[in-house]
Structures are given as C-alpha cells and as structure tokens.
Write an enzyme that holds these catalytic residues in place. Structure first.
Site, mmCIF file in Angstrom:
data_model
loop_
_atom_site.group_PDB
_atom_site.id
_atom_site.type_symbol
_atom_site.label_atom_id
_atom_site.label_comp_id
_atom_site.label_asym_id
_atom_site.label_seq_id
_atom_site.Cartn_x
_atom_site.Cartn_y
_atom_site.Cartn_z
ATOM 1 N N ASP A 72 0.878 -1.176 0.000
ATOM 2 C CA ASP A 72 0.000 0.000 0.000
ATOM 3 C C ASP A 72 0.912 1.222 0.000
ATOM 4 O OD1 ASP A 72 -3.242 0.411 1.123
ATOM 5 O OD2 ASP A 72 -1.914 2.157 1.044
ATOM 6 N N THR B 185 -11.924 4.238 -5.703
ATOM 7 C CA THR B 185 -12.496 4.801 -6.937
ATOM 8 C C THR B 185 -13.536 5.842 -6.518
ATOM 9 O OG1 THR B 185 -13.984 2.888 -6.989
ATOM 10 C CG2 THR B 185 -12.100 2.847 -8.485
ATOM 11 N N GLU C 104 -16.154 -6.791 -5.789
ATOM 12 C CA GLU C 104 -16.290 -7.283 -4.416
ATOM 13 C C GLU C 104 -17.632 -6.839 -3.838
ATOM 14 O OE1 GLU C 104 -14.427 -9.435 -2.547
ATOM 15 O OE2 GLU C 104 -16.226 -9.165 -1.355
ATOM 16 N N LEU D 19 -18.425 -7.533 -0.374
ATOM 17 C CA LEU D 19 -18.421 -7.604 1.092
ATOM 18 C C LEU D 19 -19.034 -6.347 1.698
ATOM 19 C CD1 LEU D 19 -16.065 -5.545 2.275
ATOM 20 C CD2 LEU D 19 -14.548 -7.340 1.512
ATOM 21 N N PHE E 119 -32.918 -5.514 3.929
ATOM 22 C CA PHE E 119 -32.867 -4.116 3.482
ATOM 23 C C PHE E 119 -34.237 -3.447 3.490
ATOM 24 C CE2 PHE E 119 -28.797 -2.340 2.041
ATOM 25 C CZ PHE E 119 -27.990 -3.353 2.511
ATOM 26 N N CYS F 247 -19.642 3.378 -0.164
ATOM 27 C CA CYS F 247 -19.989 2.825 -1.492
ATOM 28 C C CYS F 247 -21.287 3.362 -2.102
ATOM 29 C CB CYS F 247 -20.051 1.306 -1.412
ATOM 30 S SG CYS F 247 -18.425 0.583 -1.110
ATOM 31 N N ARG G 118 -17.000 7.495 6.339
ATOM 32 C CA ARG G 118 -17.061 8.100 4.999
ATOM 33 C C ARG G 118 -18.524 8.177 4.536
ATOM 34 N NH1 ARG G 118 -12.772 4.436 1.796
ATOM 35 N NH2 ARG G 118 -13.662 2.854 3.172
HETATM 36 P P1 NAD Z 1 -9.900 2.178 1.167
HETATM 37 O O1 NAD Z 1 -9.770 3.629 0.971
HETATM 38 O O2 NAD Z 1 -10.270 1.628 2.509
HETATM 39 O O3 NAD Z 1 -8.534 1.460 0.743
HETATM 40 C C1 NAD Z 1 -7.866 1.720 -0.443
HETATM 41 C C2 NAD Z 1 -6.374 1.619 -0.205
HETATM 42 O O4 NAD Z 1 -5.687 1.785 -1.446
HETATM 43 C C3 NAD Z 1 -5.826 2.711 0.735
HETATM 44 O O5 NAD Z 1 -5.169 2.093 1.822
HETATM 45 C C4 NAD Z 1 -4.865 3.513 -0.149
HETATM 46 O O6 NAD Z 1 -3.731 3.981 0.555
HETATM 47 C C5 NAD Z 1 -4.467 2.457 -1.180
HETATM 48 N N1 NAD Z 1 -3.908 2.973 -2.418
HETATM 49 C C6 NAD Z 1 -4.276 4.038 -3.166
HETATM 50 N N2 NAD Z 1 -3.513 4.133 -4.265
HETATM 51 C C7 NAD Z 1 -2.626 3.110 -4.220
HETATM 52 C C8 NAD Z 1 -1.584 2.668 -5.070
HETATM 53 N N3 NAD Z 1 -1.278 3.303 -6.208
HETATM 54 N N4 NAD Z 1 -0.878 1.582 -4.712
HETATM 55 C C9 NAD Z 1 -1.166 0.941 -3.557
HETATM 56 N N5 NAD Z 1 -2.149 1.298 -2.713
HETATM 57 C C10 NAD Z 1 -2.878 2.378 -3.048
HETATM 58 O O7 NAD Z 1 -10.938 1.677 0.069
HETATM 59 P P2 NAD Z 1 -11.904 0.408 0.139
HETATM 60 O O8 NAD Z 1 -13.101 0.739 0.965
HETATM 61 O O9 NAD Z 1 -11.121 -0.814 0.446
HETATM 62 O O10 NAD Z 1 -12.405 0.359 -1.387
HETATM 63 C C11 NAD Z 1 -11.569 -0.025 -2.447
HETATM 64 C C12 NAD Z 1 -12.427 -0.305 -3.665
HETATM 65 O O11 NAD Z 1 -13.317 -1.391 -3.386
HETATM 66 C C13 NAD Z 1 -13.314 0.870 -4.084
HETATM 67 O O12 NAD Z 1 -13.463 0.867 -5.477
HETATM 68 C C14 NAD Z 1 -14.641 0.529 -3.421
HETATM 69 O O13 NAD Z 1 -15.733 1.101 -4.094
HETATM 70 C C15 NAD Z 1 -14.666 -0.974 -3.563
HETATM 71 N N6 NAD Z 1 -15.499 -1.656 -2.567
HETATM 72 C C16 NAD Z 1 -15.512 -1.230 -1.266
HETATM 73 C C17 NAD Z 1 -16.295 -1.904 -0.341
HETATM 74 C C18 NAD Z 1 -16.359 -1.442 1.101
HETATM 75 O O14 NAD Z 1 -17.263 -1.876 1.793
HETATM 76 N N7 NAD Z 1 -15.454 -0.609 1.579
HETATM 77 C C19 NAD Z 1 -17.058 -3.026 -0.728
HETATM 78 C C20 NAD Z 1 -16.982 -3.441 -2.060
HETATM 79 C C21 NAD Z 1 -16.207 -2.757 -2.971
#
Ligand code: NAD
Length: 435
Positions: free
Chosen positions: A35, A91, A151, A153, A250, A261, A329
């Site tokens: 990361d 994203t 994903e 989750l 829901f 999300c 968030r």
């Molecule tokens: P998050 O912000 O918790 O984690 C993302 C991580 O990516 C951060 O730790 C950040 O430092 C790291 N990062 C950014 N640029 C990077 C790079 N170039 N190289 C390495 N690491 C990098 O985000 P999240 O909640 O885990 O979500 C990630 C994706 O999954 C998003 O597209 C989100 O929509 C999707 N998603 C999230 C959830 C959820 O419940 N949070 C569920 C399903 C899908």
C-alpha cells in the site's frame, strides 16, 4: 507457491484489500501486500489489521505467523513473483459524479513493469464499464491478463461475507482466465460463480448497490407514509418482507443511506448512463430522496429539541455509517450532524469505534457524557450497545427528556416509561409507556 496455494499480490489494503489478503491467506494462498500508506503496511507486517473489522485482526495475526501473509513497501518484492495481482484501490466520485480512476490508473502503471509474464491482474475496485481496458492499457503489457472480480463484502461483516459469498463474479472474455481466477476461491466449497464479460461484471456491482440503495429509500418513504397515516413501519416491513418475491432484507428504515460505497456508486451509475445517452431519472430520484431523508431527520431533531435551533443542544449517538465499522465516509450520521451544526445547534457525539473528527461536533468517550445538558438524544447508528442505554441515568443529566431513535435500537418502552418523548422512524411519537 505453498503446497496448494498460489502466489498472490494485493495492492491497496484498505477495507477490501486487507480483507481479501487475509482471507486469501486463510484459503491457503501465499499473499504479499503493498500500500502507498506505510501505516497500513506496518500494521499488517506487525500482525494487526489496518482497519477495524470483526475477525480481521485474528486472521492477519494467524497468517503473518504462518508466513502466508506478508507486507512490504517494496512493490517489486510483492508483485514480481505473483501469479495473480488484486487491485483494491479507491475509486471515489469525481466532480461530475463519475468514478475517478486516478488511483486505479496509477496502481496499474506502477505494477505493469513488475509483472511476471502470464500474470493475471484482477480488478476488485468498483469501476465503470470499460475499466478493464483502462487497466490493460496502463499496464502496457501484452503478455499478461486482466480480469474483473468486483467485491460485494459489507463493512462490519467483511470477513464472513468474503468467506461465504452469495456469489463470486468474474468478468473476462477468456474462459481460461476466468477459470484460473475462480480456482483461487476453490476451497470456499460450493459457491455460485457468475462467469461473464467484463462490462456485465462491472454493471452487476453498480446495479446491486443501486438496487440496495433504492430499497432503503423506498422503505424510508413508506415509513413517512406510515407516520402520516398512522401505520407502524416495523409491521408493514415485516408484512412486505414475507412475500417471497420481495424478501426481508434491506427493509429497515433509517436516517438515510450512506457509507463509502452507495453514494459514490449510485452517482457513478447515473453518470455512466448519462455518458452513454440514457437519463437514469429513476436513480437520480433515489439519490434525491436520500438527501430529503437527511433533511427530514435533521428538521425533526430540531423540532423535538423544543427550543430555537441556535439554542438546541443535541447529543448524537453513533457516527459510523453503520454498526460494526469505524468508517465514517459519507456516513448519514455525519451528514445529519453537519446539518444540525449548520442550523446553529450545539452538537455532541459518541461512537463506540470511530473517533474521526467531525467539524463542529465535540466527541465524548461515553453516551452519558455526550448527553449532559442535551435537549435531545439522536440515535444515528445501530450499535447494539445502545439497546442497553439506561434512560434514567441519561434523563438525569439531560435538560429535556427526548429521544429520536432513527435505527430502532433503543428500548423505546423503557425510555417512554422514564418520561422521555420517544420518536422512531415510521412510528410517530411515543410518550406513553403502554403504547
Ligand atoms: P480504502 O480507501 O479503505 O482502501 C484503499 C487503499 O488503497 C488505501 O489504503 C490507499 O492507501 C491504497 N492505495 C491508493 N492508491 C494506491 C496505489 N497506487 N498503490 C497501492 N495502494 C494504493 O478503500 P476500500 O473501501 O477498500 O475500497 C476499495 C475499492 O473497493 C473501491 O473501489 C470501493 O468502491 C470498492 N469496494 C468497497 C467496499 C467497502 O465496503 N469498503 C465493498 C466493495 C467494494
């Protein structure tokens, strides 16, 4: 490679990446994580989860000890020996609501030169149609594959959801690649796979979140109709949910939907449709009705406080967007607290897990301290501990005995019995212990 596992790299270890990494190690794979945030890498390297998520700490500890999970700030060390590379980067919403692919493009450019020939890059981030191609072009390699594996989750139950998914969706135009990605999940046992093309995989993710948000907005609107006409939303929701075509999930009313999300994904779906020439008016309406819900709850809270907004002291219970996570968030609780602050109210707050700063809100380590001198308790997150709140102790420190419980979590009868005016979404005002 371990005895039955593959070598996997996970790039980005927030909620999705950390869960994917720990669970893939649990499934027997050899997982390396990277990361750009050193704190997240340090946490995993020292055997701790980088986020609060039930069961994740234990899995990370177990597999840093078993050495199936390691973390490094050296991307080359993590990626160059991996047969599969999961991209789990943010994203967020761009200014026009469309998904901002900056992080995804950047991560793809970073891993591209380091990949071994034949590696499969798997995109787990939520991304619009066409992003598989965007990743491929940023990798700039003709000897690797790209697949989509959205994903599903939920924060708060992320480990459980990953280990027992309703389905695993894999988008690839090449059957052989889809089969290789599906094999990573083999030891989960008998699960449903959806093997499809990348565009459909990407749309399954957006459409699922848009539909879930729609259900919540729908039940919130029905709750308001109940309030206006005298029904009880919990009875109505139960009656609706018993219809097998509808189902019970829901259908809990609340303060509006939020989190990391739903807001960004609904906006992205509207923007994606717009760009393709379709005005997704229906989903725009869902987003608008969610804003209406935040406003409605904020106004109701100010009314229940019973004094001018600038004199009102409101104690918010819960800041996380839902129970089981420390994630604030786009939390509805924060949206509503912001509106109360903007109206001039004094807002205090308590959350059992999150201490993230919220502008204008003073946070306390206990509900009772947050409630001191308040005109109203406003419950915005369904933390189970709020079902054990002691109404007499709270009433004794408050200026006014009133509670607006937007999550149906408190002991409403108990509060009413202790002289509280109690209001819950879709149920109207309760002031009498026998009702
Ligand atoms: P998050 O912000 O918790 O984690 C993302 C991580 O990516 C951060 O730790 C950040 O430092 C790291 N990062 C950014 N640029 C990077 C790079 N170039 N190289 C390495 N690491 C990098 O985000 P999240 O909640 O885990 O979500 C990630 C994706 O999954 C998003 O597209 C989100 O929509 C999707 N998603 C999230 C959830 C959820 O419940 N949070 C569920 C399903 C899908």
């Amino acid at each position: 490679m371990t005895s039955n596992g593959e070598r996997i790299a996970v790039v980005g270890v927030g909620y999705v990446g950390a869960t994917t990494a720990a669970c893939m190690a649990e499934l027997g794979h050899d997982v390396g994580v990277f990361d750009i945030d050193p704190a997240k890498v340090d946490a995993i390297a020292s055997g701790r989860a980088p986020i609060f998520e039930a069961g994740l700490d234990e899995l990370v500890a177990r597999h840093t000890t078993s050495r199936r999970l390691r973390a490094s700030m050296d991307l080359n060390e993590i990626v160059s020996s991996a047969a599969f590379v999961f991209l789990c980067v943010p994203t967020p919403s761009g200014p026009d609501g469309s998904a901002d692919l900056t992080y995804l493009e950047e991560a793809s450019r970073m891993v591209g030169p380091l990949l071994m020939p034949g590696a499969v890059v798997i995109n787990k981030s939520t991304v619009p149609v066409g992003s598989t191609q965007v990743v491929a072009s940023q990798l700039n390699r003709d000897d690797v594959e790209v697949a989509s594996n959205p994903e599903f989750l939920r924060e708060g139950t992320a480990v459980r959801d990953f280990m027992a998914p309703d389905r695993v969706v894999i988008g690839s135009d090449r059957a052989e690649v889809a089969t290789r990605v599906a094999a990573l999940y083999e030891s989960l046992g008998d699960i449903d796979f959806v093997h499809t093309d990348p565009a459909s995989a990407e749309l399954i993710k957006y459409a699922s979140n848009a539909y879930l948000a729609t259900r919540l907005s729908f039940i919130n609107a029905v709750a308001e109709v109940c309030e206006a006409l005298g029904g009880d939303i919990s009875e109505v929701a139960r009656g609706i949910g018993l219809d097998s075509r509808i189902g019970p999930e829901f259908l809990n009313p609340g303060p509006g939907w939020g989190g990391s999300c739903f807001p960004k994904d609904t906006r992205a779906m509207v923007a994606m449709a717009d760009q393709a020439g379709f005005d997704f008016r229906f989903l725009r309406g869902v987003i608008e009705s969610n804003e209406q819900q935040f406003e409605l709850i904020a106004q109701r809270a100010l009314e229940m406080a019973g004094v001018a907004p600038t004199d009102a002291r409101i104690a918010v219970l819960g800041l996380a967007f839902k129970a089981g996570t420390d994630d604030v968030r786009n939390s509805p609780a924060v949206e509503i607290a912001n509106r109360l602050v903007a109206a001039g109210a004094t807002v205090t707050a308590h959350d059992p897990q999150s201490s993230a700063a919220v502008s204008g809100v003073v946070q306390f380590g206990s509900a009772i301290n947050a409630a001191a001198h308040a005109h109203l308790l406003l419950v915005l997150t369904e933390w189970p501990e709020y079902s054990d709140l002691d109404p007499e102790a709270l009433g004794a420190v408050m200026t006014n005995r009133a509670v607006l419980d937007t999550r149906d979590v408190i002991d409403a009868r108990g509060f009413a019995a202790h002289g509280f005016a109690v209001r819950q979404v879709g149920r109207g005002l309760r002031t009498n212990p026998t009702t």
